[in-house]
Design a protein around this motif. Sequence first.
Motif, PDB file in Angstrom:
ATOM      1  N   THR B  24      22.146  51.676  14.703  1.00 47.07           N
ATOM      2  CA  THR B  24      22.077  50.349  14.102  1.00 47.07           C
ATOM      3  C   THR B  24      23.425  49.679  14.278  1.00 47.07           C
ATOM      4  OG1 THR B  24      22.676  51.212  11.924  1.00 47.07           O
ATOM      5  CG2 THR B  24      20.328  51.006  12.419  1.00 47.07           C
ATOM      6  N   TYR B  25      23.402  48.359  14.296  1.00 45.01           N
ATOM      7  CA  TYR B  25      24.642  47.637  14.574  1.00 45.01           C
ATOM      8  C   TYR B  25      24.933  46.620  13.482  1.00 45.01           C
ATOM      9  CZ  TYR B  25      21.549  43.923  16.269  1.00 45.01           C
ATOM     10  OH  TYR B  25      20.575  42.949  16.364  1.00 45.01           O
ATOM     11  N   SER B  26      26.199  46.261  13.409  1.00 44.69           N
ATOM     12  CA  SER B  26      26.656  45.231  12.491  1.00 44.69           C
ATOM     13  C   SER B  26      27.631  44.348  13.260  1.00 44.69           C
ATOM     14  CB  SER B  26      27.346  45.855  11.280  1.00 44.69           C
ATOM     15  OG  SER B  26      27.911  44.857  10.461  1.00 44.69           O
ATOM     16  N   VAL B  27      27.206  43.127  13.565  1.00 48.80           N
ATOM     17  CA  VAL B  27      28.055  42.233  14.351  1.00 48.80           C
ATOM     18  C   VAL B  27      27.972  40.820  13.802  1.00 48.80           C
ATOM     19  CG1 VAL B  27      27.668  43.596  16.439  1.00 48.80           C
ATOM     20  CG2 VAL B  27      26.290  41.568  16.042  1.00 48.80           C
ATOM     21  N   SER B  28      28.976  40.044  14.101  1.00 44.09           N
ATOM     22  CA  SER B  28      28.896  38.601  13.885  1.00 44.09           C
ATOM     23  C   SER B  28      28.738  38.001  15.271  1.00 44.09           C
ATOM     24  CB  SER B  28      30.165  38.096  13.214  1.00 44.09           C
ATOM     25  OG  SER B  28      31.299  38.484  13.944  1.00 44.09           O
ATOM     26  N   GLY B  29      27.744  37.173  15.437  1.00 43.63           N
ATOM     27  CA  GLY B  29      27.468  36.631  16.757  1.00 43.63           C
ATOM     28  C   GLY B  29      26.488  37.512  17.516  1.00 43.63           C
ATOM     29  N   ASN B  30      26.455  37.330  18.818  1.00 43.22           N
ATOM     30  CA  ASN B  30      25.518  38.080  19.645  1.00 43.22           C
ATOM     31  C   ASN B  30      26.010  39.495  19.873  1.00 43.22           C
ATOM     32  OD1 ASN B  30      23.762  35.875  20.047  1.00 43.22           O
ATOM     33  ND2 ASN B  30      25.114  35.061  21.633  1.00 43.22           N
ATOM     34  N   PRO B  31      25.103  40.466  19.728  1.00 42.04           N
ATOM     35  CA  PRO B  31      25.525  41.855  19.946  1.00 42.04           C
ATOM     36  C   PRO B  31      25.445  42.225  21.418  1.00 42.04           C
ATOM     37  CG  PRO B  31      23.259  41.802  19.191  1.00 42.04           C
ATOM     38  CD  PRO B  31      23.716  40.368  19.266  1.00 42.04           C
ATOM     39  N   TYR B  32      26.454  42.929  21.884  1.00 39.49           N
ATOM     40  CA  TYR B  32      26.455  43.506  23.223  1.00 39.49           C
ATOM     41  C   TYR B  32      26.541  45.016  23.032  1.00 39.49           C
ATOM     42  CZ  TYR B  32      27.651  38.710  24.394  1.00 39.49           C
ATOM     43  OH  TYR B  32      27.655  37.338  24.510  1.00 39.49           O
ATOM     44  N   LEU B  33      25.487  45.709  23.400  1.00 33.81           N
ATOM     45  CA  LEU B  33      25.306  47.101  23.003  1.00 33.81           C
ATOM     46  C   LEU B  33      25.188  48.017  24.208  1.00 33.81           C
ATOM     47  CD1 LEU B  33      22.718  46.128  20.317  1.00 33.81           C
ATOM     48  CD2 LEU B  33      24.936  47.153  19.796  1.00 33.81           C
ATOM     49  N   PHE B  34      25.661  49.230  24.028  1.00 32.10           N
ATOM     50  CA  PHE B  34      25.706  50.206  25.109  1.00 32.10           C
ATOM     51  C   PHE B  34      25.276  51.580  24.589  1.00 32.10           C
ATOM     52  CE2 PHE B  34      28.325  47.806  28.191  1.00 32.10           C
ATOM     53  CZ  PHE B  34      28.782  46.793  27.377  1.00 32.10           C
ATOM     54  N   TRP B  35      24.793  52.400  25.523  1.00 24.20           N
ATOM     55  CA  TRP B  35      24.608  53.823  25.268  1.00 24.20           C
ATOM     56  C   TRP B  35      25.325  54.620  26.350  1.00 24.20           C
ATOM     57  CZ3 TRP B  35      23.025  56.643  21.307  1.00 24.20           C
ATOM     58  CH2 TRP B  35      22.219  56.051  20.328  1.00 24.20           C
ATOM     59  N   TYR B  36      26.009  55.680  25.889  1.00 29.76           N
ATOM     60  CA  TYR B  36      26.686  56.599  26.786  1.00 29.76           C
ATOM     61  C   TYR B  36      26.246  58.021  26.445  1.00 29.76           C
ATOM     62  CZ  TYR B  36      29.963  53.063  28.445  1.00 29.76           C
ATOM     63  OH  TYR B  36      30.520  51.960  29.047  1.00 29.76           O
ATOM     64  N   VAL B  37      26.347  58.907  27.441  1.00 27.09           N
ATOM     65  CA  VAL B  37      26.057  60.322  27.233  1.00 27.09           C
ATOM     66  C   VAL B  37      27.280  61.137  27.631  1.00 27.09           C
ATOM     67  CG1 VAL B  37      24.975  60.552  29.529  1.00 27.09           C
ATOM     68  CG2 VAL B  37      24.461  62.220  27.728  1.00 27.09           C
ATOM     69  N   GLN B  38      27.547  62.181  26.858  1.00 26.43           N
ATOM     70  CA  GLN B  38      28.659  63.081  27.168  1.00 26.43           C
ATOM     71  C   GLN B  38      28.135  64.501  27.258  1.00 26.43           C
ATOM     72  OE1 GLN B  38      31.826  63.366  24.217  1.00 26.43           O
ATOM     73  NE2 GLN B  38      33.289  64.071  25.736  1.00 26.43           N
ATOM     74  N   TYR B  39      28.225  65.076  28.458  1.00 24.10           N
ATOM     75  CA  TYR B  39      27.887  66.476  28.646  1.00 24.10           C
ATOM     76  C   TYR B  39      29.117  67.316  28.312  1.00 24.10           C
ATOM     77  CZ  TYR B  39      23.827  64.485  30.908  1.00 24.10           C
ATOM     78  OH  TYR B  39      22.694  63.757  31.165  1.00 24.10           O
ATOM     79  N   PRO B  40      28.930  68.600  27.996  1.00 27.01           N
ATOM     80  CA  PRO B  40      30.067  69.441  27.586  1.00 27.01           C
ATOM     81  C   PRO B  40      31.215  69.400  28.581  1.00 27.01           C
ATOM     82  CG  PRO B  40      27.996  70.582  27.187  1.00 27.01           C
ATOM     83  CD  PRO B  40      27.646  69.320  27.927  1.00 27.01           C
ATOM     84  N   ASN B  41      32.407  69.214  28.053  1.00 27.14           N
ATOM     85  CA  ASN B  41      33.642  69.214  28.848  1.00 27.14           C
ATOM     86  C   ASN B  41      33.649  68.138  29.930  1.00 27.14           C
ATOM     87  OD1 ASN B  41      34.733  71.500  27.451  1.00 27.14           O
ATOM     88  ND2 ASN B  41      33.317  72.766  28.619  1.00 27.14           N
ATOM     89  N   ARG B  42      32.937  67.058  29.665  1.00 28.25           N
ATOM     90  CA  ARG B  42      32.917  65.956  30.629  1.00 28.25           C
ATOM     91  C   ARG B  42      33.256  64.645  29.933  1.00 28.25           C
ATOM     92  NH1 ARG B  42      29.316  67.177  34.845  1.00 28.25           N
ATOM     93  NH2 ARG B  42      29.982  65.219  35.776  1.00 28.25           N
ATOM     94  N   GLY B  43      33.551  63.635  30.739  1.00 30.27           N
ATOM     95  CA  GLY B  43      33.734  62.296  30.203  1.00 30.27           C
ATOM     96  C   GLY B  43      32.393  61.659  29.895  1.00 30.27           C
ATOM     97  N   LEU B  44      32.447  60.508  29.219  1.00 33.13           N
ATOM     98  CA  LEU B  44      31.223  59.799  28.885  1.00 33.13           C
ATOM     99  C   LEU B  44      30.674  59.103  30.128  1.00 33.13           C
ATOM    100  CD1 LEU B  44      32.902  60.005  26.137  1.00 33.13           C
ATOM    101  CD2 LEU B  44      31.450  58.117  25.384  1.00 33.13           C
ATOM    102  N   GLN B  45      29.351  59.103  30.229  1.00 36.15           N
ATOM    103  CA  GLN B  45      28.685  58.433  31.340  1.00 36.15           C
ATOM    104  C   GLN B  45      27.803  57.314  30.811  1.00 36.15           C
ATOM    105  OE1 GLN B  45      26.640  61.162  34.001  1.00 36.15           O
ATOM    106  NE2 GLN B  45      28.060  62.790  33.460  1.00 36.15           N
TER     107      GLN B  45
END
Lengths: 114, 115
Positions: B24-45
């Motif tokens: 869930t989000y809480s923003v003022s104005g238009n929300p710009y939303l993202f999803w990332y995944v992080q596998y073990p010992n890796r950066g976010l994708q």
Amino acid sequence: DTAVSQTPKYLVTQMGNDKSIKCEQNLGHDTMYWYKQDSKKFLKIMFSYNNKELIINETVPNRFSPKSPDKAHLNLHINSLELGDSAVYFCASQQQGAGLQGYTFGSGTRLTVV
Amino acid sequence: AQSVAQPEDQVNVAEGNPLTVKCTYSVSGNPYLFWYVQYPNRGLQFLLKYITGDNLVKGSYGFEAEFNKSQTSFHLKKPSALVSDSALYFCAVRDGRGGNNRLAFGKGNQVVVIP
């Protein structure tokens, strides 16, 4: 060819030492960031540079000093390391301009202070 | 400040079942939303983003997310989970302070897909 590369991947050091982490991106992005991921996996922004200019400095102790020699590089130097600095540090880059782009992350540097 | 909340710490799902990770989000104005995944010992994708347009956004690896303005939610979904989907998932929102496009991340959800 790695888009955002960080070195070293692992860093184990003693309290009080000074260390640096390097980050390079070959994407031509304008903005680079440093994030800290703590033991609970929470991600907190530390710094951001846009075309070599510091634009975000988020209440980070002044023992942490970022340096951006050019827009493809953002290094993080840490003085007088403390136990609480142990974390995974992620570098990320982002293209500015038309359309909102997400980040491209490096694979992280796991810093352990003993 | 703009923020997102991920109410669950861990989501367990059987392989082949639908997977939902809540945000869930809480923003003022238009929300710009993202999803990332992080596998073990890796950066976010990066998985997907919502800027404007269709409320259903399709992303990488068969994931999609539904933007719901009335519920201020942006839940991540996959119709049939794979064991390889086991990872840490982060929701994020553009935090426009200072005119910058930095992202603020939720606390993350560990997804465990059970064979």
